[in-house]
Design an enzyme around this catalytic site. Structure first.
Site, PDB file in Angstrom:
ATOM      1  N   HIS A 189     -20.607  26.542  12.470  1.00 19.39           N
ATOM      2  CA  HIS A 189     -19.734  25.520  11.925  1.00 19.39           C
ATOM      3  C   HIS A 189     -18.464  26.115  11.313  1.00 19.39           C
ATOM      4  O   HIS A 189     -17.377  25.563  11.455  1.00 19.39           O
ATOM      5  CB  HIS A 189     -20.487  24.686  10.888  1.00 19.39           C
ATOM      6  CG  HIS A 189     -19.738  23.471  10.489  1.00 19.39           C
ATOM      7  ND1 HIS A 189     -19.707  22.339  11.282  1.00 19.39           N
ATOM      8  CD2 HIS A 189     -18.939  23.209   9.445  1.00 19.39           C
ATOM      9  CE1 HIS A 189     -18.940  21.451  10.717  1.00 19.39           C
ATOM     10  NE2 HIS A 189     -18.466  21.941   9.598  1.00 19.39           N
ATOM     11  N   GLU A 430     -17.836  19.079  35.247  1.00 17.94           N
ATOM     12  CA  GLU A 430     -18.391  20.011  34.263  1.00 17.94           C
ATOM     13  C   GLU A 430     -19.788  20.481  34.655  1.00 17.94           C
ATOM     14  O   GLU A 430     -20.476  21.116  33.866  1.00 17.94           O
ATOM     15  CB  GLU A 430     -18.384  19.404  32.854  1.00 17.94           C
ATOM     16  CG  GLU A 430     -18.986  18.026  32.745  1.00 17.94           C
ATOM     17  CD  GLU A 430     -18.806  17.401  31.366  1.00 17.94           C
ATOM     18  OE1 GLU A 430     -18.476  18.103  30.406  1.00 17.94           O
ATOM     19  OE2 GLU A 430     -19.015  16.173  31.264  1.00 17.94           O
ATOM     20  N   ASP A 454     -18.730  23.041  29.474  1.00 13.32           N
ATOM     21  CA  ASP A 454     -20.026  22.850  30.122  1.00 13.32           C
ATOM     22  C   ASP A 454     -20.085  23.544  31.477  1.00 13.32           C
ATOM     23  O   ASP A 454     -21.107  24.108  31.846  1.00 13.32           O
ATOM     24  CB  ASP A 454     -20.335  21.347  30.273  1.00 13.32           C
ATOM     25  CG  ASP A 454     -20.872  20.770  28.981  1.00 13.32           C
ATOM     26  OD1 ASP A 454     -21.719  21.427  28.345  1.00 13.32           O
ATOM     27  OD2 ASP A 454     -20.435  19.673  28.577  1.00 13.32           O
ATOM     28  N   CYS A 501      -9.722  20.368  30.594  1.00 15.73           N
ATOM     29  CA  CYS A 501      -9.752  19.890  29.211  1.00 15.73           C
ATOM     30  C   CYS A 501     -10.758  20.636  28.332  1.00 15.73           C
ATOM     31  O   CYS A 501     -10.936  20.301  27.177  1.00 15.73           O
ATOM     32  CB  CYS A 501     -10.045  18.387  29.168  1.00 15.73           C
ATOM     33  SG  CYS A 501     -11.686  17.967  29.758  1.00 15.73           S
TER      34      CYS A 501
HETATM   35  C1  PEP Z   1     -16.314  20.391  28.367  1.00 14.63           C
HETATM   36  O1  PEP Z   1     -17.510  20.407  28.663  1.00 14.63           O
HETATM   37  O2  PEP Z   1     -15.514  21.293  28.678  1.00 14.63           O
HETATM   38  C2  PEP Z   1     -15.756  19.251  27.611  1.00 14.63           C
HETATM   39  C3  PEP Z   1     -14.462  19.101  27.431  1.00 14.63           C
HETATM   40  O3  PEP Z   1     -16.646  18.377  27.068  1.00 14.63           O
HETATM   41  P1  PEP Z   1     -17.429  18.639  25.680  1.00 14.63           P
HETATM   42  O4  PEP Z   1     -16.921  19.914  25.082  1.00 14.63           O
HETATM   43  O5  PEP Z   1     -17.168  17.435  24.835  1.00 14.63           O
HETATM   44  O6  PEP Z   1     -18.845  18.746  26.159  1.00 14.63           O
HETATM   45 MG    MG Z   2     -18.721  18.614  28.354  1.00 13.29          MG
END
Ligand code: PEP
Ligand code: MG
Length: 549
Positions: A189, A430, A454, A501
């Site tokens: 965290h 992902e 992911d 992203c």
């Molecule tokens: C990802 O998996 O890269 C993503 C943007 O989604 P999250 O981090 O919310 O799982």
């Molecule tokens: Mg993700």
């Protein structure tokens, strides 16, 4: 002068005075009493007071840092309603006639040890949450909260053995120059917090916190992972120069506001922001984001006792759309499950939550919840430029079902005479499955958004939350890059756009890679917008490149 080495969580250099947070766990006496009724009442009072405190911390952190920083308090609060935890505590109070303080401590230790032995790294990390909740309850009993030690009278380098989420939440973020802890992993965290507020941070520093002098001058070098206490004059001079250079560079980045994001060869790259709350949307605007590339809608579902209503969601989505004044806002439908849970979801614990009931799997199973969200999104589309993004896709059938539900909801709204805008639909890439069948998926959707967080963990079979496999977790691994290259090539063949992203979109060491792979957009946390724009402006693209191994 003493130099310590640690793991870097966030780069940059900070020079300032140390504020030592010595959060020694209070000594708990083994106590027993005949007055069971009184102790049960005290337990209940401490439990409710702690829950109220966790709720306050959740909302404070949500406002300051967004969902990623705040979610932990939702999870901690759930423990205080957990039937197993309550059974255990009541057994200790009633059968073993422990004092309230002792029962809280023993129940906390029992569950912390249980979590500590779990196979999943994610669940193992929950041991510290259990201990954190137990110490908050102990503080509630002692009535300590009003004179908390975590006030910073002036800007400081915060040094601690470990920082619990509740301690971190109570710090005045504007006065934190850097964070240094002797424990914790780069996914803990403290690390998430450091990245969100954007200060140099180190974890796992090889120091004995008890020997670090409070208020002494120190230097944190977030690039090299170095913590220097009482630096000599030469070191002070060297780092003073670096810090000044960094400040100037940061200042210099301001000139990039309002500029288009184009590579040195003139390729346009959309530079968008990730947001997990309305506060993040403000930060995106401040940092000159060209739109919101990933609005994580999960925060609307957490820390509450029932699903958010259509009206509630509509109000938030419409507000984001309006704030962004016609710029693109990509809203991801709820990626719930796994580490994003609330009691009312009624999801049974799973052995492998990352491979379990989450994302689109849950939405397609709970169609009323999904339809409510789609209605809210479509209604909000009238107020700006909204696109919808579906998470955790692994098959064509999932995409078909999501699109069909969307079409049905859209038709119903139009029949009711409700005005809606044009809404593009995209999917998260992902999972390796989605990347490998991206040629089959492209015709169905308007765009792809690659979730490298992911995609990396699933491709490399390396849990993104497990410090033991941190060295394997690498979004720049050729296997991940080949996946991305394949996705871009499939999408471009039919004129569809690809954005990245995940966190790797903001990794400046990979910017050139993304440009040369030909991605059309990057979506990053707001503090990274300008540094990434600068890196793109310098990057050359070589479109025909293939990824080497
Ligand atoms: C990802 O998996 O890269 C993503 C943007 O989604 P999250 O981090 O919310 O799982
Ligand atoms: Mg993700």
């Amino acid at each position: 002068m003493k130099t310590y080495q640690g793991k870097s969580v966030f780069g940059g250099v900070a020079v300032g005075n140390i504020k030592l947070l010595q959060n020694k766990a209070p000594k708990v006496e083994a106590g027993h009493t005949q007055d069971v009724r009184r102790e049960k009442l005290r337990f209940e009072a401490a439990r409710l007071k702690t829950q109220a405190k966790l709720k306050t911390l959740y909302h404070k952190t949500l406002k300051e840092l967004g969902e990623a920083g705040a979610a932990i308090f939702e999870m901690q609060s759930m423990l205080l309603d957990d039937p197993d935890y309550l059974d255990c505590a009541y057994h200790l109070l009633e059968e073993q006639q422990m004092t309230c303080e002792y029962a809280i401590f023993q129940a906390g230790e029992y569950f912390a040890k249980l979590f500590g032995q779990m196979e999943s790294a994610y669940l193992r990390e929950r041991a510290s949450d259990v201990r954190n909740v137990a110490s908050l309850m102990a503080e509630a009993l002692a009535g300590k909260w009003d004179r908390h030690i975590y006030t910073l009278s002036q800007p400081a380098i915060v040094v601690a053995d470990t920082l619990t989420p509740s301690e971190a939440a109570q710090l005045d973020k504007s006065k934190v120059l850097a964070l240094v802890t002797s424990r914790g992993s780069v996914h803990s965290h403290t690390s998430i917090l450091a990245r969100i507020i954007g200060v140099p941070a180190l974890v796992g520093v090889n120091m004995d916190v008890g020997n670090v002098p409070d208020r002494a001058l120190a230097i944190v070098d977030g690039e090299q992972g170095v913590f220097i206490v009482e630096p000599d004059e030469k070191t002070q001079d060297t780092y003073g120069r670096i810090a000044r250079r960094e400040r100037a560079a940061l200042q210099g980045l301001q000139r990039l506001k309002g500029q288009k994001t184009v590579t040195a060869q003139g390729s346009r790259i959309e530079l968008l922001a990730n947001a997990g709350s309305l506060a993040d949307v403000e930060a995106a605007i401040q940092n000159d984001a060209e739109g919101i590339g990933l609005f994580r809608s999960e925060f609307l579902y957490l820390n509450r006792s029932s699903y958010p209503s259509e009206e509630e969601q509509f109000a938030v989505y419409a507000q984001v759309a309006q704030k962004m004044k016609g710029k693109k806002v990509v809203i991801r439908t709820a990626d719930l499950g796994a580490d994003k849970q609330a009691g009312y979801f009624g999801i049974q614990p799973e052995a492998n939550p990352a491979l379990g009931y989450r994302g689109i799997r849950l939405s397609l199973d709970r169609t009323e919840m999904f339809r409510t969200q789609l209605r809210a999104l479509l209604r909000a589309s009238h107020y700006g430029n909204i696109a919808v993004l579906y998470p955790m896709i692994v098959s064509e059938q999932e995409v078909d079902r999501a699109l069909a539900l969307f079409a049905q909801v859209r038709k119903e709204l139009l029949e009711q005479g409700i005005q809606i805008g044009r809404v593009e639909q995209g999917i998260m890439i992902e999972t390796p499955a989605a990347a490998l069948i991206s040629d089959l998926l492209t015709p169905k959707v308007d765009f792809f958004s690659i979730g490298t967080n992911d995609l990396t963990q699933y491709t490399l079979a390396a849990d993104r939350q497990n410090p033991r496999v941190e060295h394997l977790y690498n979004p720049g691994h050729p296997a991940v890059l080949r996946m991305i290259q394949m996705v871009v090539s499939h999408a471009h063949r039919v004129g569809k756009r690809v954005c990245i992203c995940g966190e790797a979109a903001a990794d400046l060491a990979l910017t050139k890679e993304w440009v040369s792979l030909g991605v059309d957009g990057l979506s990053v946390a707001p503090p990274y917008i300008l540094p990434v724009r600068e890196a793109i402006l310098k990057a050359l693209n070589s479109p025909d490149r293939t990824v080497s191994t």
